[in-house]
Scaffold this motif. Sequence first.
Motif, short mmCIF file in Angstrom:
data_model
loop_
_atom_site.label_atom_id
_atom_site.label_comp_id
_atom_site.label_asym_id
_atom_site.label_seq_id
_atom_site.Cartn_x
_atom_site.Cartn_y
_atom_site.Cartn_z
N TYR A 1 0.85 -1.20 0.00
CA TYR A 1 0.00 0.00 0.00
C TYR A 1 0.88 1.24 0.00
O TYR A 1 2.10 1.16 0.23
CB TYR A 1 -1.03 -0.02 1.14
N SER B 1 -4.91 -1.96 -8.43
CA SER B 1 -5.10 -1.74 -7.01
C SER B 1 -6.34 -2.46 -6.52
O SER B 1 -7.29 -2.69 -7.28
CB SER B 1 -5.22 -0.23 -6.72
N VAL C 1 -8.75 -2.40 -2.86
CA VAL C 1 -9.00 -1.81 -1.55
C VAL C 1 -9.33 -2.93 -0.58
O VAL C 1 -10.19 -3.77 -0.85
CB VAL C 1 -10.14 -0.77 -1.61
N LYS D 1 -5.53 0.99 -0.02
CA LYS D 1 -5.44 0.59 -1.42
C LYS D 1 -4.09 -0.09 -1.62
O LYS D 1 -3.04 0.51 -1.43
CB LYS D 1 -5.56 1.81 -2.34
#
Length: 112
Positions: free
Chosen positions: A25, A61, A63, A73
């Motif tokens: 992240y 990406s 989440v 993310k």
Amino acid sequence: MKQSQLIKGVLEGCVLATVAQGEVYGYQLIQALRQHGFDALVGGTLYPLLAKLEKNGDVVSTVKPSPDGPARKYYTLTPQGRTTLQAFDQQWTQLKTNVDQIIAEVNLDDQN
């Protein structure tokens, strides 16, 4: 020449190489790059670059929930991103060789 001018040209490749090591992240990525000497790197530089890499298809990406607060993310490298990273590596190697050859021709200790 300011180091920041040199770094801008290689940051994208360094980000791809770091993401290639595994899902990460944004804050983790900043910390990893800082550990490798990118001390002045801030989110305002990194996050637009990540958005560009995602738009270009080099990273994706996802989440995910975080145990420490809001969802995060996470970024992973795509097959295209691996190809982009390989191209960067070839270009970087050639550029470094060229610069090293030029610098080696100069005796910097004798300059006034």
